[in-house]
Design a protein around this motif. Structure first.
Motif, PDB file in Angstrom:
ATOM      1  N   LYS A   8      15.451  21.693  56.829  1.00  0.00           N
ATOM      2  CA  LYS A   8      14.029  21.892  56.496  1.00  0.00           C
ATOM      3  C   LYS A   8      13.528  23.209  57.093  1.00  0.00           C
ATOM      4  CE  LYS A   8      11.003  17.920  56.111  1.00  0.00           C
ATOM      5  NZ  LYS A   8      10.283  16.926  56.916  1.00  0.00           N
ATOM      6  N   ARG A  12      12.223  26.568  55.212  1.00  0.00           N
ATOM      7  CA  ARG A  12      10.871  27.116  55.428  1.00  0.00           C
ATOM      8  C   ARG A  12      10.930  28.580  55.846  1.00  0.00           C
ATOM      9  NH1 ARG A  12       7.914  21.901  58.319  1.00  0.00           N
ATOM     10  NH2 ARG A  12       7.985  20.641  56.429  1.00  0.00           N
ATOM     11  N   TYR A  16       9.202  31.607  53.989  1.00  0.00           N
ATOM     12  CA  TYR A  16       8.212  32.523  54.589  1.00  0.00           C
ATOM     13  C   TYR A  16       8.629  33.973  54.365  1.00  0.00           C
ATOM     14  CZ  TYR A  16       6.528  28.333  57.055  1.00  0.00           C
ATOM     15  OH  TYR A  16       6.056  27.094  57.363  1.00  0.00           O
TER      16      TYR A  16
END
Ligand code: GTQ
Length: 350
Positions: A8, A12, A16
């Motif tokens: 996860k 992420r 980003y």
């Protein structure tokens, strides 16, 4: 970290990086710093003792002229806001010195200014074609975009506290400034005292006046203010937090004298012990008369004549006078906060 959490996190981080190139950032990473449950100002409580800084202000007179400096001012910079020329997040304050025989040339800017006179009685300021002599305790304003210059015809230095909404104008990117023709004084079509006679005598013109952003009165003399406080003292209830506290008003509107900044004068009778209070407007105080202390938790700020101190937004504090009456001048951004429906205060019961 579990395998699921690790993947996860990687997903992420990659995401980003992907959106950063498109000038996008995730709210959920910063939300708690953007929308605070209550104010948490980087502004720090701080006092500038006049006895301590006066010699530095006078020394500035030896090292730079008003021609060179335009305005010879030592900025009161909050230690929590280093490098920003701010005393609070939204306000600027500085000590201005004008020596006998000097002038500080005519200019105008969109920033609103206030002056609170600390020392000397021979300097003047000219605002929009009217001169006013500056006496200790006088509260003087310069409206946004109003022409103004200063001078000193006497034989004593004059020192005052400047308060300006520079950070507000900076934040809004609305700064304009210009000089009058070099070294030419502005014309004086109005005699000294015209504004106070016209607008500060319980009278107002019956027509042909436009209520502008700031009060048409630009000098609120301390002699008048002090006499009013003395008359009112003892008549009616004192506020348990503020003693006898009044605001400087625009007589045409009843609003604060300036559009962005609010200014106040308060008398704490001898032996006054104020109750704990806080408000959202970080406030700059000047002790005009007497002495006392302001308590913020474990911190005590001891003030006497001409000391300047700052109380940050939403920090509980209480004022105490000594065994003589004390008078405090103060200013803050309350005028703009109230126009925006933002201002709050809290009174504590102890
Ligand atoms: O007297 O016009 O402290 O323009 C800062 C900027 C004073 C002034 C300051 C200014 C002035």
């Amino acid at each position: 970290m579990s395998e699921e959490n690790t993947s996860k996190k990687i997903a992420r981080t990659n995401f980003y990086e992907q959106i950063e190139k498109k000038s996008l950032t995730p709210l959920w990473e910063v939300m708690q710093n953007l929308v605070l449950p209550e104010p948490k100002s980087p502004c720090i409580p701080k006092i500038w003792k006049y006895d301590d800084i006066r010699k530095d202000i006078l020394e500035a007179g030896d090292i730079i002229s008003t021609e060179e400096a335009e305005r010879r001012v030592l900025i009161l910079e909050n230690p929590g806001l280093l490098g920003t020329s701010r005393i609070t997040r939204s306000l600027y304050a500085g000590m201005q010195l004008i020596l006998p025989g000097e002038t500080a040339r005519n200019h105008r800017h969109t920033q609103t200014a206030l002056r609170f006179v600390l020392e000397g009685s021979s300097a003047y300021t000219t605002v929009e074609g009217e001169k006013t002599t500056m006496h200790r305790g006088d509260f003087i304003i310069t409206p946004p975009w109003g022409w103004h210059e200063h001078g000193n015809n006497g034989d004593q230095p004059t020192i005052w506290l400047d308060g300006l909404d520079i950070p507000i104008v900076q934040f809004l990117d609305t700064s304009f400034a210009e000089h009058y023709d070099k070294n030419v004084e502005q014309p004086l079509p109005k005699p000294e005292g015209d504004a106070i006679a016209r607008y500060g005598s319980g009278l107002a013109p019956i027509d042909n006046f436009s209520a502008s952003a700031a009060s048409p009165i630009f000098n609120y003399p301390y002699s008048t203010t002090r006499e009013a406080l003395e008359k009112m003292k003892g008549n009616g209830e004192l506020d348990v937090c503020h003693g006898l506290k009044m605001k400087y008003t625009n007589p045409l509107t009843g609003d604060y004298a300036m559009p962005t900044m609010a200014a106040f004068i308060q008398l704490l009778p001898s032996g006054f012990t104020g109750k704990k209070y806080c408000s959202t407007d970080s406030t700059v105080f000047v002790c005009v008369e007497g002495e006392g202390k302001t308590t913020l938790g474990d911190t005590e700020i001891h003030w006497t004549e001409n000391d300047t101190f700052v109380i940050p937004s939403w920090v509980p504090h209480s004022h105490n006078s000594s065994n003589i009456d004390a008078v405090l001048f103060s200013f803050s951004d309350r005028a703009i906060q109230q126009k925006c429906g933002l201002w709050r205060e809290k009174r504590y019961s102890n």
